[in-house]
Write a protein that holds these residues in place. Structure first.
Motif, mmCIF file in Angstrom:
data_model
loop_
_atom_site.group_PDB
_atom_site.id
_atom_site.type_symbol
_atom_site.label_atom_id
_atom_site.label_comp_id
_atom_site.label_asym_id
_atom_site.label_seq_id
_atom_site.Cartn_x
_atom_site.Cartn_y
_atom_site.Cartn_z
ATOM 1 N N SER A 69 0.816 -1.218 0.000
ATOM 2 C CA SER A 69 0.000 0.000 0.000
ATOM 3 C C SER A 69 0.842 1.258 0.000
ATOM 4 C CB SER A 69 -0.923 0.007 1.230
ATOM 5 O OG SER A 69 -0.154 0.078 2.421
ATOM 6 N N PRO A 75 -5.849 8.205 -1.749
ATOM 7 C CA PRO A 75 -6.662 7.103 -1.253
ATOM 8 C C PRO A 75 -7.846 6.855 -2.177
ATOM 9 C CG PRO A 75 -6.970 9.071 0.086
ATOM 10 C CD PRO A 75 -5.810 9.334 -0.827
ATOM 11 N N SER A 80 -12.750 7.639 1.689
ATOM 12 C CA SER A 80 -11.640 8.548 1.415
ATOM 13 C C SER A 80 -11.993 9.507 0.288
ATOM 14 C CB SER A 80 -10.392 7.745 1.034
ATOM 15 O OG SER A 80 -10.013 6.901 2.095
ATOM 16 N N GLU A 126 -10.450 6.324 6.607
ATOM 17 C CA GLU A 126 -9.368 5.482 6.118
ATOM 18 C C GLU A 126 -8.391 5.075 7.207
ATOM 19 O OE1 GLU A 126 -8.282 9.757 4.747
ATOM 20 O OE2 GLU A 126 -10.070 8.509 4.891
ATOM 21 N N GLU A 202 -0.325 8.531 1.225
ATOM 22 C CA GLU A 202 -0.279 7.250 1.928
ATOM 23 C C GLU A 202 0.939 7.143 2.840
ATOM 24 O OE1 GLU A 202 -1.896 3.675 3.104
ATOM 25 O OE2 GLU A 202 -2.775 5.213 1.805
ATOM 26 N N LYS A 205 0.293 8.874 6.075
ATOM 27 C CA LYS A 205 -0.537 8.046 6.954
ATOM 28 C C LYS A 205 0.309 6.988 7.650
ATOM 29 C CE LYS A 205 -4.293 4.662 6.810
ATOM 30 N NZ LYS A 205 -5.233 3.923 5.934
#
Length: 451
Positions: A69, A75, A80, A126, A202, A205
């Motif tokens: 990922s 996202p 998302s 998410e 990403e 995150k």
């Protein structure tokens, strides 16, 4: 580039569970951010952190996501995508709160380094939890910045505080330096969280939530050293060609950056010099009061007057110290953050020119028919889309950055002006009160002499 083409315009309107504001007491005010580091001076520098292969992290209520990922694209889950839609009447409510605090020293047989606790509270769908707690070191922040630049080459990534400090100015891991860096790292993450595109990256995150994983595995995914060197040489050559074909609007943008860089660097250096001179003045003024107290012991007729002068000096010292604190904690970090921003902007322009040059070289090859025409036509179509996305991303982010810059600079100088006025008014009132008391005393003595 996909992330830039699909840039979200707002986030969901939820509030994090169990969280009110995003900053705990004592967390920095306006700064890059800044970083109010003394590293701006032209002097020998000291490296604070060594490169390492591992990323030390600790997580609460978080599980490591699939390594596949790690993609720079936006996202794609339904919730998302909903977060990326902004309705005109919908208020822009914050749904991601990040705090950087509790610096902690780690000593090993090989090195000594500092980690910082990062607490994240969110209501975004998410995320698999509403709250995360991890620890990161400076090299981890540097990794995040590099990944953001790779994924979004023409977006303006917030700057990190420098890795180097001036030798002799700050001791290694000095408390003041660590606190200055903590504030800058806090601002760095919150700048990203408030960005309409970067906030959904990403890697960002993962940085906020991952429990334990090794950075070395991700470094292997990128090009090797020799490959990167070859790409750098090619990028320089392409960027030089890109300058020749740079649209007028980007020429104007580049001219602005060059002038802005010159001015903000000059302001930064002068501000640092003023701060240093004010500190020297303050240190001398602190010695001035006690001398008057000692003098009063040998001058009976002047004792009250000398003690009054010493008291005034003491009160002025306190007002000056507060004013200096405002200068070093509010103005200097903001100014220096935008010094770093100016360097970042130059890099963004070079990356835009490189993308433009890739397109120009393919068009030139097609014109001279040096390669397969059908293949070149297909590549040119893809590059045209890439250039359009890059240009649109930069233009949109440019206006956003300019507005933020103007607000930050204006606020910093306004706060400085107000603090100066307040400090000088305190000093003026102190000396006026002293003069009034001396005048009244003189009149009383004159009245007694007449009687």
């Amino acid at each position: 580039m996909e992330g830039e083409c699909r840039a979200p315009q707002a986030r969901s309107s939820g509030l994090p569970a169990g969280g009110g504001g995003g900053e705990s007491p004592g967390v920095d005010g306006p700064l890059p951010g800044s970083s109010g580091s003394s590293a701006l001076l032209q002097a020998e520098v000291l490296d604070l952190d060594e490169d390492e292969d591992d990323l030390e992290v600790f997580s609460k209520d978080a599980s490591l996501m699939d390594m596949n990922s790690f993609s720079p694209v936006m996202p794609t889950s339904p919730l998302s995508m909903i977060n990326q839609v902004k309705f005109e009447d919908e208020p822009d409510l914050k749904d991601l709160f990040i705090t950087v605090d509790e610096p902690e020293s780690h000593v090993t047989t090989i090195e000594t380094f500092i980690t910082y606790r990062i607490i994240t509270k969110t209501s975004r769908g998410e995320f698999d939890s509403s709250e995360f707690e991890v620890r990161r070191r400076y090299q981890d922040f540097l990794w995040l910045k590099e990944r953001l630049e790779e994924a979004h080459p023409t977006l303006i990534i917030p700057p990190l505080p420098e890795k180097f400090i001036v030798k002799g100015m700050v001791e290694r891991f000095n408390d003041d330096f660590i606190e200055t860096r903590r504030k800058a790292l806090h601002k760095f993450l919150n700048r990203i969280a408030d960005h309409p595109t970067l906030t959904f990256n990403e890697d960002f995150k993962v940085f906020l939530t991952a429990q334990a994983w090794e950075l070395s595995s991700h470094k292997k995914q990128g090009p090797g050293l020799l490959s990167r060197m070859g790409q750098t040489v090619r990028a320089v050559a392409l960027s030089m060609r890109g300058v020749k074909s740079r649209p007028e609007e980007f020429m104007e943008m580049n001219n602005f950056i060059e002038i802005f860089s010159q001015k903000i660097n000059l302001i930064d250096k002068i501000s640092q010099r003023i701060c240093k001179e004010e500190r020297e003045y303050f240190d001398e003024m602190k010695e001035y009061g006690p001398i008057h107290i000692l003098w009063s012991a040998s001058e009976e007729d002047l004792a009250d007057t000398l003690k009054g002068v010493a008291s005034c000096i003491d009160r002025c010292c306190k007002a000056t110290e507060k004013r200096m604190s405002g200068l070093s904690e509010a103005l200097l970090p903001v100014v220096h953050e935008y010094v770093l921003y100016s360097e970042m902007l130059m890099g963004v322009m070079k990356r835009r020119d490189q993308i433009q040059s890739e397109l120009d070289s393919k068009v030139e090859a097609l014109t001279s028919k040096k390669a397969d025409t059908d293949l070149l036509t297909e590549e040119i179509g893809k590059l045209e889309d890439k250039v359009e996305c890059a240009n649109n991303a930069l233009k949109a982010d440019w206006e956003r950055w300019k507005q933020n810059m103007q607000n930050d600079i204006k606020s910093a100088f306004t706060d400085m002006a107000e603090e100066n006025i307040h400090s000088y008014e305190q000093c003026l009132a102190t000396w006026e009160s002293f003069l009034t008391s001396q005048t009244d005393l003189h009149l009383e003595e004159a009245s007694e002499d007449k009687s």
